[in-house]
Design an enzyme around this catalytic site. Structure first.
Site, mmCIF file in Angstrom:
data_model
loop_
_atom_site.group_PDB
_atom_site.id
_atom_site.type_symbol
_atom_site.label_atom_id
_atom_site.label_comp_id
_atom_site.label_asym_id
_atom_site.label_seq_id
_atom_site.Cartn_x
_atom_site.Cartn_y
_atom_site.Cartn_z
ATOM 1 N N GLU A 179 41.139 110.000 -18.532
ATOM 2 C CA GLU A 179 41.735 109.340 -17.367
ATOM 3 C C GLU A 179 42.910 110.213 -16.973
ATOM 4 O O GLU A 179 44.032 110.011 -17.417
ATOM 5 C CB GLU A 179 42.169 107.912 -17.718
ATOM 6 C CG GLU A 179 42.374 107.038 -16.481
ATOM 7 C CD GLU A 179 43.757 107.158 -15.896
ATOM 8 O OE1 GLU A 179 44.050 108.216 -15.293
ATOM 9 O OE2 GLU A 179 44.531 106.212 -16.030
ATOM 10 N N GLU A 204 51.336 114.640 -11.432
ATOM 11 C CA GLU A 204 51.437 114.452 -12.882
ATOM 12 C C GLU A 204 50.069 114.239 -13.527
ATOM 13 O O GLU A 204 49.952 113.570 -14.554
ATOM 14 C CB GLU A 204 52.377 113.290 -13.225
ATOM 15 C CG GLU A 204 53.833 113.614 -12.963
ATOM 16 C CD GLU A 204 54.788 112.634 -13.622
ATOM 17 O OE1 GLU A 204 54.355 111.516 -13.961
ATOM 18 O OE2 GLU A 204 55.965 112.994 -13.802
#
Length: 375
Positions: free
Chosen positions: A155, A164
């Site tokens: 994920e 990020e």
């Protein structure tokens, strides 16, 4: 006795080497000193530290859209995972690794760079899977596995897909550890953009014009000031919208196939594309929204699983990434909105997102705006 109040001012221009400014308040002076630029290693360590706290994992796992999509995407590929080896990049608390074990994986290597790996090991033990799920602490770039793997799950997505995000780590793991023709979960990602009328922002902008009716004081002169404060910046705003805020049919401007060779270089150079919209009707246009979806292959005769962060779907913790114009622009039905959008890494922080936007609304002149995601 309380200390005199002091106000620190940022160094002029925000650039490197700019002279600090000082202000006297209460007889004391304080000079703003520019912060030294952190090294890539230091930034990575700060990034990992953020994931050592339980709150971020609570937010992610509580996102049912996200977690259910991953669970279904993994379980639908049970035939490809049964008896196979899996690498979980950025395993966090270990829930995706456990899903893979439940799908029949023989061995799962759960790699986690933050200190949450200790809790992941406890979760694995509590579920009686320590013989099949091996938690390995450290960044995937430095961890050594005893074997090549048949599948990689991760994920990795961030706000606006790439802020990020761990995609570079996933691609590193793919190149180093994934067997030829191995499975990637998810396998692809798509980016979408649409012009928006932000109803919440519009209420804030019009707030000052209502003060005379409410309190007998005309404060309408502050509306232009509020517009500069709320829209005249270059920050990417993370906020959830509804489909009613979208002014035209969304368009896909980039597609990432995680198995594609050279994807790392594409991401460094910037991914994006051109767009052209025809507005639905009359409204103040405040900017653009970008969002993404990722797709898990369906497995044997199963439908693919799509995890969408669209404003037309149930909200996720990613919400949408908003790019505000400097001021609202009134659009009407069939107003033409065109331009180009590019997402690329920030020059100051390799994990941070930068968005370059070029746009034209109706008969107005073409404009550009350079956006960044703040810490």
């Amino acid at each position: 006795m309380s200390q005199p109040k002091r106000r620190k001012l940022e160094s002029g221009g925000g650039g490197e080497g700019g002279e600090g400014t000082e202000e006297e308040d209460g007889g004391e002076l304080e000079v703003a000193v520019p912060r030294p630029r952190r090294t890539r290693r230091e930034r990575d360590q700060l990034y990992y530290q953020c994931y050592s706290d339980v709150s971020v994992h609570e937010e992610m796992i509580a996102d049912r859209v996200r977690t259910d999509a991953y669970r279904l995407g993994i379980l639908r590929n049970w035939a490809a995972l049964r008896g196979k080896t899996v690498l979980d990049v950025g395993a966090g608390t270990g829930i995706l690794s456990i899903f893979c074990a439940q799908a029949g994986a023989r061995r799962v290597y759960a790699v986690e760079a933050s200190d949450i790996w200790q809790q992941a090991r406890e979760v694995v033990r509590l579920n009686g899977l320590e013989d099949r799920v091996h938690v390995l602490p450290g960044p995937v770039e430095t961890v050594e596995l005893p074997e090549q793997v048949d599948a990689i799950v991760s994920e990795w997505m961030g706000c606006g897909l790439l802020h990020e995000s761990m995609l570079s780590s996933v691609l590193h793991a793919r190149t180093k550890w994934l067997k030829e023709g191995g499975l990637l979960l998810p396998a692809s990602a798509e980016l979408f953009v649409a012009p928006i009328s932000d109803q919440m922002l519009e209420l804030r902008l019009s707030f000052w014009s209502q003060m005379k009716q409410l309190y007998g004081v005309d404060m309408s002169c502050l509306e232009s000031f509020a517009t500069r404060c709320l829209m005249g910046h270059s920050e990417i705003v993370v906020q959830g919208l509804s489909g009613e805020d979208v002014l035209a049919r969304p368009q896909c401007f980039a597609r990432l196939e995680l198995a594609r060779a050279g994807l790392e270089q594409e991401l460094e150079a910037g991914v994006g594309g051109r767009f052209r919209f025809s507005c639905y009707g009359s409204a103040p246009m405040h900017g653009f929204a970008i969002w993404f979806q990722v797709t898990f292959p369906g497995g044997d005769s199963e439908k693919p699983v799509v995890l969408s962060t669209s404003p037309f779907h149930p909200v996720t913790h990613w919400k949408q990434a908003l790019l505000y114009l400097n001021e609202p622009v009134q659009v009407e039905q069939d107003t033409d909105v065109s331009g180009e959008i590019t997402l690329l890494p920030s020059q100051d922080h390799h994990r941070h997102l930068r968005v370059l936007l070029r746009y034209k609304v109706g008969d107005q002149e073409e404009k550009t705006k350079d956006f960044a995601m703040e810490d």
